[in-house]
Design a protein around this motif. Structure first.
Motif, PDB file in Angstrom:
ATOM      1  N   HIS A   1       0.828  -1.207   0.000  1.00 13.58           N
ATOM      2  CA  HIS A   1       0.000   0.000   0.000  1.00 13.58           C
ATOM      3  C   HIS A   1       0.868   1.266   0.000  1.00 13.58           C
ATOM      4  O   HIS A   1       0.577   2.231  -0.711  1.00 13.58           O
TER       5      HIS A   1
ATOM      6  N   ASP B   1      -5.902   9.303   0.648  1.00 16.24           N
ATOM      7  CA  ASP B   1      -5.573   7.989   1.191  1.00 16.24           C
ATOM      8  C   ASP B   1      -4.252   7.982   1.949  1.00 16.24           C
ATOM      9  O   ASP B   1      -3.280   8.637   1.562  1.00 16.24           O
ATOM     10  N   THR B   2      -4.237   7.213   3.021  1.00 21.29           N
ATOM     11  CA  THR B   2      -3.028   6.817   3.733  1.00 21.29           C
ATOM     12  C   THR B   2      -2.846   5.323   3.507  1.00 21.29           C
ATOM     13  O   THR B   2      -3.778   4.647   3.043  1.00 21.29           O
TER      14      THR B   2
ATOM     15  N   ASP C   1      -3.008   3.061   5.656  1.00 19.67           N
ATOM     16  CA  ASP C   1      -4.011   2.358   6.459  1.00 19.67           C
ATOM     17  C   ASP C   1      -5.393   2.423   5.818  1.00 19.67           C
ATOM     18  O   ASP C   1      -6.120   1.429   5.791  1.00 19.67           O
ATOM     19  N   SER C   2      -5.790   3.593   5.331  1.00 22.32           N
ATOM     20  CA  SER C   2      -7.122   3.697   4.734  1.00 22.32           C
ATOM     21  C   SER C   2      -7.213   2.890   3.441  1.00 22.32           C
ATOM     22  O   SER C   2      -8.236   2.242   3.168  1.00 22.32           O
ATOM     23  N   LEU C   3      -6.139   2.904   2.666  1.00 26.61           N
ATOM     24  CA  LEU C   3      -6.120   2.118   1.438  1.00 26.61           C
ATOM     25  C   LEU C   3      -6.138   0.628   1.760  1.00 26.61           C
ATOM     26  O   LEU C   3      -6.872  -0.150   1.129  1.00 26.61           O
TER      27      LEU C   3
ATOM     28  N   ALA D   1      -7.436  -0.837   4.294  1.00 25.40           N
ATOM     29  CA  ALA D   1      -8.752  -1.252   4.790  1.00 25.40           C
ATOM     30  C   ALA D   1      -9.704  -1.542   3.636  1.00 25.40           C
ATOM     31  O   ALA D   1     -10.464  -2.524   3.672  1.00 25.40           O
ATOM     32  N   ARG D   2      -9.685  -0.703   2.589  1.00 27.48           N
ATOM     33  CA  ARG D   2     -10.571  -0.942   1.458  1.00 27.48           C
ATOM     34  C   ARG D   2     -10.147  -2.171   0.667  1.00 27.48           C
ATOM     35  O   ARG D   2     -10.983  -2.931   0.189  1.00 27.48           O
TER      36      ARG D   2
END
Length: 230
Positions: free
Chosen positions: A125, A164-165, A167-169, A171-172
């Protein structure tokens, strides 16, 4: 038809393992999760598997440091003892030798958090964000001797958003992993997968759809993701 006895190999929390266990609770699902094996005794996924009533085993890779053949021979003995016919890697952080991969050719599957062949290895990521790609995702593939290589069964893509970070990427992408891995394992366990010249075809699967980002149909006994690529 009897369900194919399947082992899940983990090294950590077992997030994708949990998705496979949930799918396999359906008696119509063609894979029976008969073993969860870890190379780390402290892997959190072992407790989750035990709570689900699945047999567990540990072959400590640290105890076989410098002896990959010995480590894999110990794993093979456990797999044979449990009558395993199919292996799903789910966050198993060991590179398997060509000999082990060849022994399980066509019966060894992995999920990787990128759209392979882009970003094999770790920190996918972070690397996707650094490269400025507009699409990222995950891949289920049969395992070959190379790291994160092998014929691709299915991929799911997500858009990379400006804010996006890692972590957020992640999660998706993980949400898509939990969708496509049970589907791909079902295809494999049901004998619907064929490989010719390094390319996978799935019997009775519809043609790929144009959309890259589209959820799997639910419910379905053998779900077919409409965002399949290739």
């Amino acid at each position: 038809m009897p369900r194919l006895r399947t082992a899940i190999l983990i090294s950590g929390r077992g997030s994708n393992m949990a998705a496979l266990l949930a799918a396999a609770r359906d008696p119509a699902y063609p894979a029976e999760i008969a073993l969860v094996l870890s190379n780390r005794a402290e892997a959190a996924g072992l407790a989750r598997a035990a709570e689900a009533g699945v047999p567990t085993a540990v072959i400590e890779s640290r105890a076989h440091r410098g002896d990959r053949a010995g480590f894999e021979a110990a794993m093979q003995a456990v797999l044979e003892r449990h009558g395993i016919g199919l292996i799903a890697l789910a966050g198993f952080m060991r590179v398997l030798t060509p000999g082990f991969v060849e022994r399980w050719a066509g019966r060894l599957v992995n999920i990787h958090p990128s759209l392979l062949p882009a970003f094999p290895g770790l920190e996918t990521h972070e690397r996707a964000l650094a490269a400025g790609v507009r699409l990222h995702g995950c891949t289920v593939h049969l395992v070959s001797a190379g790291v994160d290589e092998g014929p691709i069964l299915v991929q799911a893509a997500v858009p990379v958003l400006p804010a996006d970070t890692p972590d957020s990427l992640a999660a998706r992408v993980l949400a898509e992993e939990h969708r496509i891995y049970p589907a791909a394992l079902a295809w494999l366990a049901a004998g619907r997968v064929r490989v010719e010249a390094g390319r996978v075809t799935v019997a009775d699967a519809p043609a790929p759809q144009a959309a890259l980002v589209n959820p799997l149909p639910e419910p379905a006994p053998l779900p077919t993701p409409s965002h399949r690529i290739g």
